[in-house]
Design an enzyme around this catalytic site. Structure first.
Site, PDB file in Angstrom:
ATOM      1  N   LEU A 297       0.818  -1.213   0.000  1.00 18.27           N
ATOM      2  CA  LEU A 297       0.000   0.000   0.000  1.00 18.27           C
ATOM      3  C   LEU A 297       0.851   1.262   0.000  1.00 18.27           C
ATOM      4  O   LEU A 297       0.482   2.277  -0.608  1.00 18.27           O
ATOM      5  CB  LEU A 297      -0.948  -0.008   1.213  1.00 18.27           C
ATOM      6  CG  LEU A 297      -1.932   1.146   1.290  1.00 18.27           C
ATOM      7  CD1 LEU A 297      -2.824   1.192   0.047  1.00 18.27           C
ATOM      8  CD2 LEU A 297      -2.782   1.047   2.552  1.00 18.27           C
ATOM      9  N   TYR A 354      -6.723  -5.695  -4.224  1.00 19.07           N
ATOM     10  CA  TYR A 354      -7.401  -6.955  -4.572  1.00 19.07           C
ATOM     11  C   TYR A 354      -8.276  -7.428  -3.403  1.00 19.07           C
ATOM     12  O   TYR A 354      -9.444  -7.802  -3.577  1.00 19.07           O
ATOM     13  CB  TYR A 354      -6.354  -8.002  -4.918  1.00 19.07           C
ATOM     14  CG  TYR A 354      -6.903  -9.297  -5.456  1.00 19.07           C
ATOM     15  CD1 TYR A 354      -7.396  -9.382  -6.751  1.00 19.07           C
ATOM     16  CD2 TYR A 354      -6.912 -10.447  -4.659  1.00 19.07           C
ATOM     17  CE1 TYR A 354      -7.887 -10.589  -7.249  1.00 19.07           C
ATOM     18  CE2 TYR A 354      -7.401 -11.651  -5.147  1.00 19.07           C
ATOM     19  CZ  TYR A 354      -7.883 -11.716  -6.439  1.00 19.07           C
ATOM     20  OH  TYR A 354      -8.372 -12.902  -6.930  1.00 19.07           O
TER      21      TYR A 354
END
Length: 448
Positions: A297, A354
């Site tokens: 991230l 995802y």
């Protein structure tokens, strides 16, 4: 996408070496042969434990499938043990059932099945709820103790659902069969008596029209093949860039190819137009298409985040709304199955985008379920774990081996395992199963 380790520990001299050294030895799983579906349904007789109306209904269903059913442990191996626990009212009553099952487990044949049938704990008095919810931890623990490709799963029958309803018998047959080879440690909730028993259990989708997105390769291609095997007319959807591969798959299943970017605004309308012009009906949609753009991230870019959201969830939401607005094409109600993932249940490093979208698929499915039920349809999701595909073949060797072994069956699943589960959820006998997220992960050691 072969599993060399699995091959080595199951053949020749290396099999004996692995046995001598005490190495893990994942078994070759029993899977359905396309030319002999459900033949045989089980590798041996069935031991049925328990009493009451549900046990009698289960026995009738098993006998109707020409299985050899016993109420006490027979000589030799058994193909399955069905444990009926619907009359449990106190945890102290579980002892006899648990010990009876324990005494029979050594007789379970390779790729044998253990299936519990129980009632939900929600809304029950404390001691009843304790007894019923205890089955959850018991069954999942039993499944982890099985060997040689054996699986353990449960069916939970909700109030108002008859013992012999299509959802109960359909779930029982699926969990006993080779179709559920990579499903273990899971519970299927039958919440309504809806659904119908198919005229032919081996072709339950006869005459149905089903759309499969991402059908050009991998899991999508396997879904198209299994749905076609089960009798469905398949419309395969994939990107224009995959047109040649899509055409090859559709040719093998005598289906129809639709080259389409599912993120386009009119994707749902184009699917409807093709279904209406070719078949005059649309019974089922499998939202299989999905992409990965893995990144920690801290290093995530807007492009990688937004692309995953656009394909994995936003396109499904838009297509669903367009399909649901056309309620004239599904005479028996629209059946939806979406591909979630264990990453959407337990999370996965480097997959925040995802994992977010796959969890969103689960949220969407549960929200859609009651809405589709009003029209006679269902919405369910399938959450695969490690499946042997072109995508997982690109994972570096060591992490790939670790991922393969991190489940009770100690191996990766095959695309056909996901396809078989989706075909079951689309079948008429699964009409009473709605809003479920069924994992196809070999009881992966993450989440439930």
């Amino acid at each position: 996408m072969s599993d060399t380790y699995l091959d080595l520990v199951n053949s020749g001299a290396t099999k004996q070496v692995a046995k001598t050294l005490g190495l893990p030895r994942p078994a070759r799983l029993r899977r359905t042969h396309a030319d002999a579906v459900d033949q045989p349904l089980l590798p041996g007789p069935v031991l049925l434990l328990g009493a009451g109306a549900q046990a009698d209904a289960a026995a009738e269903a098993l006998l109707s499938w020409d299985l050899d059913v016993h109420r006490t442990l027979p000589q030799g191996q058994v193909g399955a043990i069905v444990l009926v626990l619907t009359e449990l009212e106190h945890p102290e009553q579980m002892s006899d059932f648990a010990l009876a099952l324990g005494g029979a487990l050594r007789s379970l044949a390779p790729s044998g099945r253990v299936v519990t049938i129980s009632r939900p704990a929600e809304g029950a008095e404390p001691q009843v709820a304790a007894a019923r919810h205890g089955v959850d931890g018991f069954l999942r623990s039993v499944a982890k103790e099985l060997r040689a490709g054996g699986t353990g799963n449960g069916i939970v029958i909700h109030d108002g659902v008859a013992a012999d309803s299509p959802g109960v018998t359909g779930a029982l047959r699926f969990l006993l069969s080779a179709r559920s080879a990579f499903v273990s440690g899971q519970f299927i909730h039958v919440t309504t008596p809806d659904g119908a028993t198919p005229a032919d259990w081996t072709r339950p989708l006869e005459g149905r029209v089903a759309v499969v997105t991402g059908a050009a390769r991998g899991i999508g291609a396997a879904i198209a093949q299994v749905l076609s095997r089960d009798g469905a007319h398949v419309i395969g959807v994939d990107m224009p860039a995959s047109g040649e591969q899509l055409a090859e798959v559709m040719n093998t299943v005598h289906g129809t190819a639709l080259q389409l970017d599912i993120t386009s605004e009119d994707a749902g309308q184009r699917i409807l137009e093709l279904a209406r012009s070719r078949h005059g009906r649309l019974d089922a949609v499998v939202h299989n298409a999905g992409i990965l753009r893995d990144k920690l991230l801290a290093n995530m870019t807007p492009e990688k985040w937004d692309a995953v959201v656009a394909v994995n969830i936003a396109a499904q939401l838009r297509i669903n709304e367009q399909l649901l607005a056309a309620d004239d094409l599904g005479p028996e109600g629209l059946r939806l199955v979406s591909l979630a993932s264990t990453s959407g249940i337990a999370g996965n490093r480097g997959q925040t985008n995802y994992g977010y979208t796959k969890a969103a698929v689960i949220g969407m499915t549960r929200s859609l379920a009651p809405r589709l039920a009003e029209q006679g349809g269902t919405a369910n999701a399938v959450a695969p774990g490690f499946i042997e595909t072109e995508m997982t073949a690109k994972i570096p060797p060591v992490p790939r081996q670790i991922a393969r072994r991190a489940n009770s069956l100690q191996q990766g699943g095959l695309p056909v395992d996901v396809a078989e589960t989706i075909a079951f959820l689309l079948s008429p006998q699964a009409g009473g199963i709605n809003g479920e997220v069924l994992r196809v992960c070999g009881q992966n050691l993450v989440g439930q």
